[in-house]
Scaffold this motif. Structure first.
Motif, PDB file in Angstrom:
ATOM      1  N   GLY A 196       0.816  -1.206   0.000  1.00 33.06           N
ATOM      2  CA  GLY A 196       0.000   0.000   0.000  1.00 33.06           C
ATOM      3  C   GLY A 196       0.852   1.260   0.000  1.00 33.06           C
ATOM      4  N   LEU A 254       2.323   1.766  -3.521  1.00 26.79           N
ATOM      5  CA  LEU A 254       1.291   2.199  -4.474  1.00 26.79           C
ATOM      6  C   LEU A 254       0.872   3.643  -4.188  1.00 26.79           C
ATOM      7  N   ASP A 284       2.631   1.858 -10.034  1.00 26.01           N
ATOM      8  CA  ASP A 284       1.409   1.322 -10.617  1.00 26.01           C
ATOM      9  C   ASP A 284       1.186  -0.124 -10.226  1.00 26.01           C
ATOM     10  N   LYS A 285       2.290  -0.826 -10.010  1.00 24.59           N
ATOM     11  CA  LYS A 285       2.184  -2.244  -9.672  1.00 24.59           C
ATOM     12  C   LYS A 285       3.266  -2.575  -8.653  1.00 24.59           C
ATOM     13  N   THR A 327      -3.261 -13.494  -2.386  1.00 22.57           N
ATOM     14  CA  THR A 327      -4.709 -13.279  -2.317  1.00 22.57           C
ATOM     15  C   THR A 327      -5.053 -12.027  -1.516  1.00 22.57           C
ATOM     16  N   TYR A 359      -4.513  -9.169  -3.789  1.00 23.19           N
ATOM     17  CA  TYR A 359      -5.611  -9.167  -4.774  1.00 23.19           C
ATOM     18  C   TYR A 359      -6.858  -8.525  -4.166  1.00 23.19           C
ATOM     19  N   ASN A 360      -7.204  -8.951  -2.966  1.00 19.80           N
ATOM     20  CA  ASN A 360      -8.444  -8.453  -2.355  1.00 19.80           C
ATOM     21  C   ASN A 360      -8.365  -6.973  -1.997  1.00 19.80           C
ATOM     22  N   THR A 361      -7.182  -6.470  -1.711  1.00 18.34           N
ATOM     23  CA  THR A 361      -7.053  -5.078  -1.292  1.00 18.34           C
ATOM     24  C   THR A 361      -6.856  -4.128  -2.467  1.00 18.34           C
ATOM     25  N   PHE A 362      -6.023  -4.506  -3.416  1.00 16.49           N
ATOM     26  CA  PHE A 362      -5.645  -3.564  -4.476  1.00 16.49           C
ATOM     27  C   PHE A 362      -6.163  -3.941  -5.852  1.00 16.49           C
ATOM     28  N   GLY A 363      -6.702  -5.143  -5.985  1.00 21.33           N
ATOM     29  CA  GLY A 363      -7.143  -5.605  -7.298  1.00 21.33           C
ATOM     30  C   GLY A 363      -6.037  -6.374  -7.991  1.00 21.33           C
ATOM     31  N   GLN A 364      -6.451  -7.275  -8.842  1.00 21.33           N
ATOM     32  CA  GLN A 364      -5.519  -8.186  -9.510  1.00 21.33           C
ATOM     33  C   GLN A 364      -4.474  -7.448 -10.346  1.00 21.33           C
ATOM     34  N   GLN A 365      -4.886  -6.300 -10.917  1.00 20.75           N
ATOM     35  CA  GLN A 365      -4.016  -5.605 -11.874  1.00 20.75           C
ATOM     36  C   GLN A 365      -2.731  -5.063 -11.252  1.00 20.75           C
ATOM     37  N   CYS A 366      -2.706  -4.918  -9.923  1.00 20.55           N
ATOM     38  CA  CYS A 366      -1.495  -4.415  -9.248  1.00 20.55           C
ATOM     39  C   CYS A 366      -0.527  -5.527  -8.896  1.00 20.55           C
ATOM     40  N   GLY A 423      -1.801 -11.046 -11.115  1.00 23.18           N
ATOM     41  CA  GLY A 423      -2.280 -10.341 -12.298  1.00 23.18           C
ATOM     42  C   GLY A 423      -1.285 -10.339 -13.445  1.00 23.18           C
TER      43      GLY A 423
END
Lengths: 257, 206
Positions: free
Chosen positions: A90, A93, A98-99, A114, A117-124, A172
């Motif tokens: 976090g 970011l 960006d990632k 996981t 994924y749940n906090t920032f989204g798969q794309q990060c 991601g």
């Protein structure tokens, strides 16, 4: 059409960009921010910054430069190195990366993938994998702590299985660094990358081995990777990014302008 | 037109990636405020709803900060970026891993965010792809048709009546949407080099 990506990689150690051969004998290449700016202006599609010392000395990546990079460049960039928790990710970011790319900590704690994924989204969530071909057992094995030779160790994972595992946990993008090829400029490991491509349904980035422009054409055409990462050929001005893109466009590989 | 005197207010939704948008406007010479204060947002001349993150996490944070009504009542130009754009429509199929329920969004523009249907192509749709305007609009003024913008997403809004620009990845989808004072872009203009800088400049001039 979605363009294939050319991604200069900047290995960072103690606030400077360095490069070693086969992960060893690091030499200083230069300051982070001017190099980032130079590559963005030269037409790089994305940049990756690896703090290669971070995971292995129990430190979080020194973050002050992340924000400085974000201020000056207008292309995406990814930061790797010592990101062990959702909070670590976090902070990076928030500073404008960006990632985030996770390697050894994901091996130590796969549930981290996981949680990210749940906090920032798969794309990060980028998973970096250091894969070494063992010619005695004829297997591709995943290694960890590769930033520090004295702590580098083989894991229980075969590369193909770990690639599947990280996807099921929410990765991601995967950066596959083929350790046998790293820094020696003999071409990407097409055979391994093509085999991994078959089981990789998220973007796959090839890393390790770029030495000439044809190597990029080969890896895009023969291994169908989404991006090609390279360091020494760009740092040492062996390849000019604009010339590379023109060369690849002539071979009908989609490139950004 | 110069943007040096322009002011932009970025809503601090509590999710990551506020900095890259702020820096992009600062590179254009705009004055930037990042805030979650309802009164400051209400009085702003132009507002950015940023995004990176997941729809459920972002909506939870917006509710926790009691920003819901404030955002819905905005009448000045508002630009949603990536997830910020997706939050502008009615609902999103995106939810925590293993949760199949859709996430209610801000409903500023009718529409639904769905998981992209891309056949054999990879998801997320990540990288530089080409964008074409489907109707004349000020947001894309001076931007070449087919210009590359940087995308990172697995969910998207289909092409429909509120689509301003489209992109193709497996099928066409909304690269930008617009209704009244609300604009949204699925890509990241702050990370889209010269084309992105032009789009942000255009927004400052709306």
């Amino acid at each position: 059409m979605l363009a294939r990506r050319i991604i200069p990689c900047l290995d960072v150690r103690d606030g400077l960009v360095v490069k070693g051969v086969k992960f060893r004998n690091h030499e200083i290449i230069g300051e982070i921010v001017p190099l980032a700016q130079k590559y963005a202006q030269a037409g790089a599609d994305e940049l990756v910054f690896y703090d290669i010392t971070a995971s292995s000395d129990q430190r979080v990546v020194d973050k002050s430069w992340v924000s400085k990079i974000a201020q000056v460049i207008d292309i995406p960039f990814c930061v790797a190195g010592g990101i062990k928790t959702v909070e670590d990710a976090g902070l990076i970011l928030e500073m404008g990366a960006d990632k985030i790319s996770v390697n050894s900590p994901a091996l130590a704690n796969p549930e981290l993938i996981t949680a990210l994924y749940n906090t920032f989204g798969q794309q990060c969530v980028v998973i970096g994998i250091d894969s070494f071909f063992n010619d005695e057992t004829n297997t591709y094995d995943v290694y960890q702590f590769t930033g520090d030779e004295s702590r580098t160790q083989k894991t229980q994972w075969h590369t193909r299985d770990w690639v599947k595992e990280v996807q099921s946990r929410g990765a991601g993008e995967i950066v596959l660094n083929c350790m046998n090829q790293d820094g020696v400029r003999q071409g990407y490991d097409i055979e391994q990358l093509a085999a991994i491509r078959e089981v990789c349904h998220v973007p796959l980035i090839a890393s390790g081995g770029a030495g000439e422009m044809q190597h990029f054409a080969d890896v895009f055409k023969q291994a169908d990777v989404d991006g090609a990462l390279a360091a020494s050929v760009f740092h040492k001005s062996v390849i000019d990014i604009q010339e590379l893109k023109t060369f690849l466009r002539q071979q009908n590989i989609a490139m950004r302008g | 037109m110069s943007v040096s005197a322009k002011h932009i207010t970025i809503i601090n939704t509590g999710c990551a990636n506020i900095s890259s948008v702020r820096f992009a406007f600062e590179r254009l010479g705009a004055n930037v405020t990042v805030t979650d204060d309802v009164n400051t947002i209400a009085k702003a001349s132009r507002v950015i709803l940023p995004g990176v993150g997941s729809a459920p996490a972002a909506m939870k944070s917006i509710k926790a900060k009691q920003l819901l009504e404030c955002i819905k009542n905005l009448e000045q130009p508002v630009l949603g970026v990536c997830l910020g754009m997706q939050l502008m429509v009615t609902s999103s199929e995106e939810n925590d891993l293993g949760n199949a329920k859709s996430t209610p969004c801000l409903n500023l523009i009718p529409g639904e965010v769905k998981r992209m249907r891309v056949g054999d192509l990879r998801l997320p749709h990540m990288g530089w792809n080409q964008v074409s305007s489907v109707k004349a609009n000020p947001l894309f003024a001076g931007i070449e048709d087919g210009a590359h913008f940087y995308f990172v997403h697995s969910f998207a809004v289909d092409n429909y009546q509120y689509t301003l620009a489209q992109c193709d990845y497996g099928s066409t989808f909304s690269a930008a949407i617009h209704k009244d004072n609300f604009f949204g872009v699925q890509f990241h203009p702050e990370r889209s080099s010269d084309a992105g800088a032009q789009l942000l400049t255009n927004f400052l001039n709306i």
